[in-house]
Design an enzyme around this catalytic site. Sequence first.
Site, PDB file in Angstrom:
ATOM      1  N   LYS A 126      -9.162  44.791   0.749  1.00 11.90           N
ATOM      2  CA  LYS A 126      -8.619  43.770   1.427  1.00 11.90           C
ATOM      3  C   LYS A 126      -7.079  44.237   1.704  1.00 11.90           C
ATOM      4  O   LYS A 126      -6.537  44.631   0.896  1.00 11.90           O
ATOM      5  CB  LYS A 126      -8.895  42.453   0.871  1.00 11.90           C
ATOM      6  CG  LYS A 126      -9.095  41.337   2.192  1.00 11.90           C
ATOM      7  CD  LYS A 126     -10.179  41.257   2.891  1.00 11.90           C
ATOM      8  CE  LYS A 126     -10.065  40.228   4.195  1.00 11.90           C
ATOM      9  NZ  LYS A 126     -11.336  40.100   4.970  1.00 11.90           N
ATOM     10  N   ASP A 166      -9.462  40.473  10.373  1.00  8.15           N
ATOM     11  CA  ASP A 166      -9.727  39.240   9.931  1.00  8.15           C
ATOM     12  C   ASP A 166      -8.954  37.968  10.378  1.00  8.15           C
ATOM     13  O   ASP A 166      -8.355  38.455  11.593  1.00  8.15           O
ATOM     14  CB  ASP A 166      -9.308  39.291   8.316  1.00  8.15           C
ATOM     15  CG  ASP A 166      -9.818  38.292   7.296  1.00  8.15           C
ATOM     16  OD1 ASP A 166     -10.998  38.232   7.171  1.00  8.15           O
ATOM     17  OD2 ASP A 166      -8.793  37.377   6.997  1.00  8.15           O
TER      18      ASP A 166
HETATM   19  P1  NDP Z   1      -9.381  34.025  13.483  1.00  4.72           P
HETATM   20  O1  NDP Z   1      -7.989  34.235  13.081  1.00  4.72           O
HETATM   21  O2  NDP Z   1     -10.330  34.458  14.493  1.00  4.72           O
HETATM   22  O3  NDP Z   1      -9.832  32.468  13.510  1.00  4.72           O
HETATM   23  C1  NDP Z   1      -9.429  31.593  12.228  1.00  4.72           C
HETATM   24  C2  NDP Z   1      -9.714  30.027  12.785  1.00  4.72           C
HETATM   25  O4  NDP Z   1      -9.385  29.412  11.573  1.00  4.72           O
HETATM   26  C3  NDP Z   1      -8.733  29.910  13.913  1.00  4.72           C
HETATM   27  O5  NDP Z   1      -9.195  28.689  14.552  1.00  4.72           O
HETATM   28  C4  NDP Z   1      -7.595  29.183  12.912  1.00  4.72           C
HETATM   29  O6  NDP Z   1      -6.812  28.079  13.688  1.00  4.72           O
HETATM   30  C5  NDP Z   1      -8.344  28.668  11.808  1.00  4.72           C
HETATM   31  N1  NDP Z   1      -7.498  28.489  10.600  1.00  4.72           N
HETATM   32  C6  NDP Z   1      -6.808  29.367  10.061  1.00  4.72           C
HETATM   33  N2  NDP Z   1      -6.354  29.361   8.966  1.00  4.72           N
HETATM   34  C7  NDP Z   1      -6.382  28.026   8.852  1.00  4.72           C
HETATM   35  C8  NDP Z   1      -6.076  26.865   8.060  1.00  4.72           C
HETATM   36  N3  NDP Z   1      -5.197  27.221   6.936  1.00  4.72           N
HETATM   37  N4  NDP Z   1      -6.276  25.509   8.111  1.00  4.72           N
HETATM   38  C9  NDP Z   1      -6.918  25.158   9.265  1.00  4.72           C
HETATM   39  N5  NDP Z   1      -7.547  26.121   9.926  1.00  4.72           N
HETATM   40  C10 NDP Z   1      -7.131  27.349   9.890  1.00  4.72           C
HETATM   41  O7  NDP Z   1     -10.342  34.313  12.101  1.00  4.72           O
HETATM   42  P2  NDP Z   1     -11.599  34.819  12.103  1.00  4.72           P
HETATM   43  O8  NDP Z   1     -12.767  34.040  12.507  1.00  4.72           O
HETATM   44  O9  NDP Z   1     -11.769  36.304  12.203  1.00  4.72           O
HETATM   45  O10 NDP Z   1     -11.971  34.582  10.464  1.00  4.72           O
HETATM   46  C11 NDP Z   1     -12.474  32.900  10.059  1.00  4.72           C
HETATM   47  C12 NDP Z   1     -13.211  33.333   8.562  1.00  4.72           C
HETATM   48  O11 NDP Z   1     -13.878  34.278   8.515  1.00  4.72           O
HETATM   49  C13 NDP Z   1     -11.858  33.779   7.675  1.00  4.72           C
HETATM   50  O12 NDP Z   1     -12.063  33.119   6.275  1.00  4.72           O
HETATM   51  C14 NDP Z   1     -12.024  35.151   7.531  1.00  4.72           C
HETATM   52  O13 NDP Z   1     -11.815  35.839   6.176  1.00  4.72           O
HETATM   53  C15 NDP Z   1     -13.715  35.233   7.833  1.00  4.72           C
HETATM   54  N6  NDP Z   1     -14.390  36.540   8.049  1.00  4.72           N
HETATM   55  C16 NDP Z   1     -14.028  37.104   9.118  1.00  4.72           C
HETATM   56  C17 NDP Z   1     -14.731  38.056   9.598  1.00  4.72           C
HETATM   57  C18 NDP Z   1     -14.503  38.772  10.752  1.00  4.72           C
HETATM   58  O14 NDP Z   1     -15.365  39.663  11.346  1.00  4.72           O
HETATM   59  N7  NDP Z   1     -13.704  38.214  11.773  1.00  4.72           N
HETATM   60  C19 NDP Z   1     -15.682  38.873   8.757  1.00  4.72           C
HETATM   61  C20 NDP Z   1     -16.262  37.977   7.491  1.00  4.72           C
HETATM   62  C21 NDP Z   1     -15.407  36.863   7.203  1.00  4.72           C
HETATM   63  P3  NDP Z   1      -5.536  28.335  14.402  1.00  4.72           P
HETATM   64  O15 NDP Z   1      -6.044  29.035  15.761  1.00  4.72           O
HETATM   65  O16 NDP Z   1      -4.841  27.320  14.621  1.00  4.72           O
HETATM   66  O17 NDP Z   1      -4.780  29.469  13.681  1.00  4.72           O
END
Ligand code: NDP
Length: 444
Positions: A126, A166
Amino acid sequence: MSYVDEVLAKVKAKNASEPEFLQAVEEVLDSLRPVIDANEEKYRKEALLERICEPERQFKFRVPWVDDKGQVQVNTGYRVQFNSAIGPYKGGLRLHPSVNLGIIKFLGFEQIFKNSLTGLPIGGGKGGSDFDPKGKSDREVMAFCQSFMTELCKYIGADTDVPAGDIGTGAREIGYMFGQYKRIRGLYEGVLTGKGLTYGGSLVRTEATGYGLLYITEELMKDHGESMEGKTCVASGAGNVAIYAIQKAHQMGAKCVTCSDSTGWIYDPEGIDVELLKEIKEVKRERLTAYAEARPSAEYHEGRGVWQIKCDIALPCATQNELLIDDAKQLVANGCKAVCEGANMPTTIDATEYLQENGVWFIGGKAANAGGVATSALEMSQNSERLAWTFEEVDSKLKDIMVNIYHNIDDAAKRYGMEGNYVAGANIAGFEKVAEAMTAQGIV
Ligand code: NDP
């Protein structure tokens, strides 16, 4: 003292300033107790747990870049190459101000077992940076990504370490990083996944984590004699995982009524309008207030709160530690049947235990969100054979992988007398393969 407790004490003493990493290690080692206890002498002699909790290698580096005002900014970059027993390191790059070494280590550690669960030959890694792409111009994001890759390119490669997206790292960031890698190394190879379709990306990769989450959720429901049809879901997040989880839930006949971002959340009793959400988050990069303004049926609330809405299925898809004990109590009180994690470690340990003790079927992120990395591995396969598969081909492989993961974790839990404990099942099934490979490869 048992071997697990000995190692937990050592890991705590050594990594005291990394709470998320300790939380992840504790959750995994605790649930591995029956497996470790059965082989205690062998594993202790090999120091297998000490080795699995120590990254093979980690890099921390300076990332200087120039903003639009001509000011030099400095961020910190990380790559943790945690475990390569079963394949090249594989795991995303997180770009978020909260990133530090402990967060990257927790994610890298989880990734070892998740990647193993997919059944594909990929090790755990990571990386990321405390850079925040939000509010930056495209030029600033490019300047950061180029500087980040100028250093990272020394440590990665199509057969050694293959990063992906991510939080904060989407198609735009991957494109800039790929371009810089190619320019510096002079190699056109599948060194990153999540690439655009015109330069080696795979169909379904964008949708994979969210779709995979729903495929495993559907299999879970089926195994319990239920279907997705007519179910109400609540999701958190409004990013890549949340958007495609909501889309697939709707395709399966369920209705997802919430989503959230880091400032607030939406309750839309008519079901989230995915096209509108995509337009706001993927194209315009706006806040969720814009969703409520465009959609009369939706309510916008500041802060957090999606878990208070009555649902059959909860899908945390934002970030770590976003579903707390009080949220778990609320979900149980509202009759929630299943919680499946799209994000990594979104549910705290006490909340997870409360849900499990109260009969909620709970699948942790390691298994439930493995569809993203599994499809990344399919992207690597396509890059290696210089072919591109159709949407249907990749989607059907993804579905098979998720259905297999469900049955593997269910079987592993049953084998150790923990039927229905999918968290333990995932940790055990993921661990067994890695442990066997590490033992076979000697003390490295
Ligand atoms: P994105 O950046 O596309 O979206 C993240 C979302 O979560 C956004 O809506 C963001 O809000 C919100 N968010 C992020 N940090 C915080 C926080 N500290 N408090 C509240 N809301 C928060 O990321 P992903 O959708 O890719 O990832 C989401 C999760 O899934 C993570 O845990 C990631 O590790 C996991 N994941 C992702 C994969 C992938 O293929 N993308 C694969 C496996 C796991 P805002 O828009 O305001 O930032």
